[in-house]
Design a protein around this motif. Sequence first.
Motif, PDB file in Angstrom:
ATOM      1  N   LEU A 148      12.284   7.455 -13.749  1.00 56.66           N
ATOM      2  CA  LEU A 148      11.470   6.249 -13.632  1.00 56.66           C
ATOM      3  C   LEU A 148      10.614   6.303 -12.360  1.00 56.66           C
ATOM      4  O   LEU A 148       9.431   5.946 -12.386  1.00 56.66           O
ATOM      5  CB  LEU A 148      12.352   5.009 -13.618  1.00 56.66           C
ATOM      6  N   ALA A 149      11.208   6.756 -11.258  1.00 57.63           N
ATOM      7  CA  ALA A 149      10.450   6.859 -10.004  1.00 57.63           C
ATOM      8  C   ALA A 149       9.273   7.815 -10.164  1.00 57.63           C
ATOM      9  O   ALA A 149       8.173   7.544  -9.665  1.00 57.63           O
ATOM     10  CB  ALA A 149      11.371   7.311  -8.884  1.00 57.63           C
ATOM     11  N   ARG A 152       6.513   6.211 -12.358  1.00 57.74           N
ATOM     12  CA  ARG A 152       5.752   5.137 -11.732  1.00 57.74           C
ATOM     13  C   ARG A 152       4.632   5.652 -10.833  1.00 57.74           C
ATOM     14  O   ARG A 152       3.793   4.861 -10.400  1.00 57.74           O
ATOM     15  CB  ARG A 152       6.697   4.222 -10.958  1.00 57.74           C
ATOM     16  N   PHE A 155       2.326   5.338 -13.841  1.00 57.75           N
ATOM     17  CA  PHE A 155       2.410   4.012 -14.459  1.00 57.75           C
ATOM     18  C   PHE A 155       3.343   3.135 -13.624  1.00 57.75           C
ATOM     19  O   PHE A 155       4.550   3.075 -13.891  1.00 57.75           O
ATOM     20  CB  PHE A 155       2.934   4.112 -15.894  1.00 57.75           C
ATOM     21  N   PRO A 156       2.821   2.447 -12.603  1.00 56.26           N
ATOM     22  CA  PRO A 156       3.683   1.598 -11.765  1.00 56.26           C
ATOM     23  C   PRO A 156       4.377   0.494 -12.548  1.00 56.26           C
ATOM     24  O   PRO A 156       5.387  -0.058 -12.082  1.00 56.26           O
ATOM     25  CB  PRO A 156       2.698   1.006 -10.742  1.00 56.26           C
ATOM     26  N   GLU A 157       3.880   0.173 -13.746  1.00 54.41           N
ATOM     27  CA  GLU A 157       4.449  -0.941 -14.514  1.00 54.41           C
ATOM     28  C   GLU A 157       5.659  -0.522 -15.358  1.00 54.41           C
ATOM     29  O   GLU A 157       6.289  -1.372 -15.998  1.00 54.41           O
ATOM     30  CB  GLU A 157       3.383  -1.517 -15.453  1.00 54.41           C
ATOM     31  N   ALA A 158       5.979   0.757 -15.420  1.00 51.11           N
ATOM     32  CA  ALA A 158       7.043   1.239 -16.308  1.00 51.11           C
ATOM     33  C   ALA A 158       8.382   0.601 -15.957  1.00 51.11           C
ATOM     34  O   ALA A 158       8.633   0.209 -14.813  1.00 51.11           O
ATOM     35  CB  ALA A 158       7.141   2.763 -16.228  1.00 51.11           C
ATOM     36  N   GLY A 159       9.262   0.506 -16.962  1.00 47.29           N
ATOM     37  CA  GLY A 159      10.566  -0.108 -16.770  1.00 47.29           C
ATOM     38  C   GLY A 159      11.696   0.734 -17.339  1.00 47.29           C
ATOM     39  O   GLY A 159      11.471   1.715 -18.057  1.00 47.29           O
ATOM     40  N   LEU A 172       7.223   1.317 -21.458  1.00 49.02           N
ATOM     41  CA  LEU A 172       6.020   0.737 -20.880  1.00 49.02           C
ATOM     42  C   LEU A 172       5.627  -0.444 -21.752  1.00 49.02           C
ATOM     43  O   LEU A 172       5.372  -0.286 -22.950  1.00 49.02           O
ATOM     44  CB  LEU A 172       4.912   1.793 -20.861  1.00 49.02           C
ATOM     45  N   ASP A 210      15.466  -2.593 -15.197  1.00 52.43           N
ATOM     46  CA  ASP A 210      14.368  -2.671 -14.230  1.00 52.43           C
ATOM     47  C   ASP A 210      13.130  -2.889 -15.084  1.00 52.43           C
ATOM     48  O   ASP A 210      12.475  -1.952 -15.522  1.00 52.43           O
ATOM     49  CB  ASP A 210      14.284  -1.380 -13.413  1.00 52.43           C
ATOM     50  N   GLY A 212      10.004  -3.894 -15.113  1.00 52.45           N
ATOM     51  CA  GLY A 212       8.609  -3.508 -14.972  1.00 52.45           C
ATOM     52  C   GLY A 212       7.664  -4.634 -15.367  1.00 52.45           C
ATOM     53  O   GLY A 212       8.052  -5.796 -15.432  1.00 52.45           O
ATOM     54  N   PRO A 215       1.479  -3.295 -18.817  1.00 58.93           N
ATOM     55  CA  PRO A 215       0.388  -2.444 -18.331  1.00 58.93           C
ATOM     56  C   PRO A 215      -0.950  -2.982 -18.809  1.00 58.93           C
ATOM     57  O   PRO A 215      -1.038  -3.732 -19.779  1.00 58.93           O
ATOM     58  CB  PRO A 215       0.696  -1.091 -18.979  1.00 58.93           C
TER      59      PRO A 215
END
Length: 451
Positions: A148-149, A152, A155-159, A172, A210, A212, A215
Amino acid sequence: MMGKATPMRRCVAAMVLATALPGMALAQEAVIRLEAKRLPGAATEAAAAWAAQFDDVVTLPLPGGWTGIALGPLDRAQAEARLRDLRAAGAVPGDSFVSVPAPGTALTPAGGNEGDAAGAVAPEAPPAPVHFLRLDTLADRAEAEAALARLRAEFPEAGLWGLPDGAFALALGPVAREAGRAWLPVLARAGLIPEDATLVEGATLGQPLDEGQAPDLPLPDAAQPLPPLDEAQRALRWAGHYGGEIDGTDGPMTRAAIQAQIAQGRASTDPGTALRALIDQRAAWRDEMGVAPLRDAATGLTVSAPMPALQFDRAERALSIYGPRDGSGAALILFSQPGGQQELLDLAGLVTALGWVPAPDRTVRQGHVTLQGANDAHIGAAEGWVRDGRAEGYVLIWPATDPEAQARLSAELSDSLTRHAPGASEAPPADAPAALTTEAVTDAAGAPALP
């Protein structure tokens, strides 16, 4: 037995009252506009999604065939107070606003129809499914969190979600179903998401660990014509996607660059719309950077340059030197002298010898030379041409901390360099050296005062 009046019933009652009593129409009542959709199906889906959170969601026609999704109707003061509370809670988009619909505007409760406004309350429709792009599945949570890190970064919005079977999914969303269908193959072809990523309903993802954020993947646009291909190629080069000739012809490099821009710019899946958005982005960036025409009298060259970062230093025979302004760390050298390929190569050698382009990678072909290099302090780029019996071009020096701006400015300089007049330094003194040399530049005014 009379139950408690819900916001939906109040909404319907207000519209019934407005219909029955024209003198008490909704002219003074307002709605809280949440968003607008162009396609009817997208508007229906968006309204249904909002209706899962609020009981008084309505849709209303907007100019140009769009459909607004709103909360209401409400008294204007109540609407403004409620909007403040919703914004503070992060429950509505930041650009939501209070609007007073024009007289006669039909407000349709979400999930209902205009007949509902006449007094018949339709049964509440089930909320529309929420969709996600499911990107990967891992068995170990630590591995999933590390993945996930990494995800991101793009895609910073990923969960991260805990699946019912005990595995962990990277996803996403939420995304509108039409948007998910359109973007899934685009992102997969670009290698930004796995090829086996799928569009799934949120209910299949289990427990959010987590969650997110949604997007920014726009719904598909109606196809727009492509801009002229030479203009598109210049914009794609500016964006860092295209390294070929600016020839205005279609080809695999141009097509690959367009697909890269669609995948990374994410303005639209339609090539014409995406390229026009890129051209607009470039124009806005020029304004932000202060890029403007520079007419240099010494060389007779005109070029688009970042003028807030530069100030004229000196002219030396075939060179016109602009140093840094206000500690910008930037410099620009324009060069022009009579000659052909050999004179162009001599100038390229001079640029390298003076360290303006450190340890450069050189590309040489007949009538054209490029140099690109960097050290810890600055990035140097030079480009020269043989045109109309002259060797001419530019050197750009830019701080190493801002490589994106350096690449974009090099594209601006390359696109814009033209000759507007003979150079003022065309006739050197009779005892001057016939050719420009490193010694001639440094002996004339000392070491170049550049970054």
